[in-house]
Design an enzyme around this catalytic site. Structure first.
Site, mmCIF file in Angstrom:
data_model
loop_
_atom_site.group_PDB
_atom_site.id
_atom_site.type_symbol
_atom_site.label_atom_id
_atom_site.label_comp_id
_atom_site.label_asym_id
_atom_site.label_seq_id
_atom_site.Cartn_x
_atom_site.Cartn_y
_atom_site.Cartn_z
ATOM 1 C CD GLN A 219 9.739 21.485 -20.450
ATOM 2 O OE1 GLN A 219 9.691 20.857 -19.416
ATOM 3 N NE2 GLN A 219 9.349 22.747 -20.536
ATOM 4 C CG HIS B 160 12.651 16.902 -17.833
ATOM 5 N ND1 HIS B 160 12.688 18.226 -17.475
ATOM 6 C CD2 HIS B 160 11.381 16.647 -18.208
ATOM 7 C CE1 HIS B 160 11.473 18.742 -17.615
ATOM 8 N NE2 HIS B 160 10.662 17.810 -18.060
ATOM 9 C CD GLU C 136 7.594 15.681 -17.631
ATOM 10 O OE1 GLU C 136 8.525 16.228 -17.016
ATOM 11 O OE2 GLU C 136 6.807 16.300 -18.343
ATOM 12 C CG HIS D 279 8.364 16.744 -22.719
ATOM 13 N ND1 HIS D 279 9.646 16.399 -22.404
ATOM 14 C CD2 HIS D 279 7.887 17.409 -21.629
ATOM 15 C CE1 HIS D 279 9.935 16.810 -21.183
ATOM 16 N NE2 HIS D 279 8.898 17.428 -20.685
ATOM 17 N NE ARG E 275 12.210 27.464 -20.115
ATOM 18 C CZ ARG E 275 12.790 28.193 -19.174
ATOM 19 N NH1 ARG E 275 13.859 28.900 -19.440
ATOM 20 N NH2 ARG E 275 12.285 28.240 -17.969
HETATM 21 ZN ZN ZN Z 1 8.683 18.047 -18.645
#
Ligand code: ZN
Length: 311
Positions: free
Chosen positions: A91, A93, A111, A168, A188
């Site tokens: 995935q 972001h 993140e 990641h 995804r």
């Molecule tokens: Zn993530």
């Protein structure tokens, strides 16, 4: 102290029940415990003191100065535990600009992961081998995932910074603490062709993923900076525009100076006490707490390893 919000996930394991009392209300395994959250998809409640039972957003309205000297539109961080018994989808972001234009979430998602436990041979996917956008798309469309994706072996104590736009995936056998921007937007690109909890394949978001992937990123990772003080060892893993995350190792006692912003602390191991002007809190493995901004001096006594983060 916060009571976690537990999330059923197709890839979840069985550790979060023991760690943070995440009982499974449904059929599937628990994959995530949101331990400090003010996101609409799962808000944690305060468990102790005068504000017991309240959400962070309620406290933020009445006690703005506990959080930051600047007004905050929303609580900026989301802290989770992830327990993966199976591989997570590959995935990416979006960043803030893309999320604000294309999603209702209002912020992107940068993140980072602190590995609490990992079975021997565990791996994550972080980064890709393509030299540009067209090579990436060519390899992805040909499903040549082993050629395209970079696998990184992991062990307990490792830390990974995952800026928005990074490809990641968490691998099976890993238990980790995640500190992220307060967002739940995930695109995804590959889900191992498996069925979700409802028996159907989960949706992929290929077009949006291709919009946000950083095709030029290097596979270099930031190096931690270790600061030794008399009574504490601080490992500063990352300090970026969204958060600073560090590990504290305290062996007997450390006195902390007040911070201008709130601080979130997760106890990874050990036992001790937090002593502050208004009282005392017992600290043990799995506990998460918030220290309000400008709380005054406080100290931690005991033998504690903790992850601390702030904006
Ligand atoms: Zn993530």
């Amino acid at each position: 102290m916060f009571s976690p919000v537990c999330k059923e996930r197709v890839w979840g394991g069985s550790s979060l029940d023991k760690m943070v009392n995440c009982k499974n209300p449904g059929q599937g395994p628990i994959g995530e415990a949101w331990i400090v959250s003010d996101h609409p998809e799962g808000k944690t409640r305060i468990m102790n003191g005068a504000f017991s039972g309240r959400f962070l957003s309620e406290i933020k309205q009445t006690h703005q100065t506990w959080f930051s000297p600047f007004p905050m539109a929303k609580f900026p961080l989301l802290v989770k535990l992830l327990d993966a018994a199976d591989d997570l989808s590959v995935q990416v972001h979006p960043d803030d600009a893309y999320a604000i234009t294309h999603e209702h979430d209002g912020s992107g998602k940068t993140e980072c992961w602190y590995i609490i436990d990992a079975k021997p041979g565990s791996e994550i996917i972080l980064g890709h081998t393509a030299k540009d956008r067209s090579e990436f798309i060519e390899l992805a469309q040909a499903q040549r995932w082993n050629d395209l994706l970079v696998r990184v072996p992991v062990k307990a104590g490792d830390f990974f910074f995952i800026p928005s736009g990074s490809i990641h995936a968490l691998g099976k056998g890993i238990l980790l603490l995640e500190v992220q921007q307060n967002s739940d937007t995930t695109y995804r690109i590959y889900d191992y062709d498996r069925a979700g909890l409802d028996g159907r394949k989960r949706a992929l978001h290929i077009e949006k993923a291709f919009d946000v992937i950083d095709f030029t990123q290097s596979n270099d990772h930031p190096k931690p900076r270790i600061v030794y003080e008399d009574t504490i060892e601080r490992t500063v893993f990352i300090s970026c525009e969204y958060f600073t995350v560090e590990k504290w190792t305290i062996n007997s006692m450390h006195i902390f100076a007040p911070l201008e912003v709130f601080l979130l602390i997760y106890i990874v191991s050990g036992n001790g006490h937090l002593l502050y002007e208004d009282g005392l809190l017992h600290l043990s493995k799995g506990l998460s707490i918030m220290i309000p901004a400008n709380m005054g001096k406080y100290r931690i006594e005991g033998s504690i390893e903790a992850i601390a983060c702030h904006i």
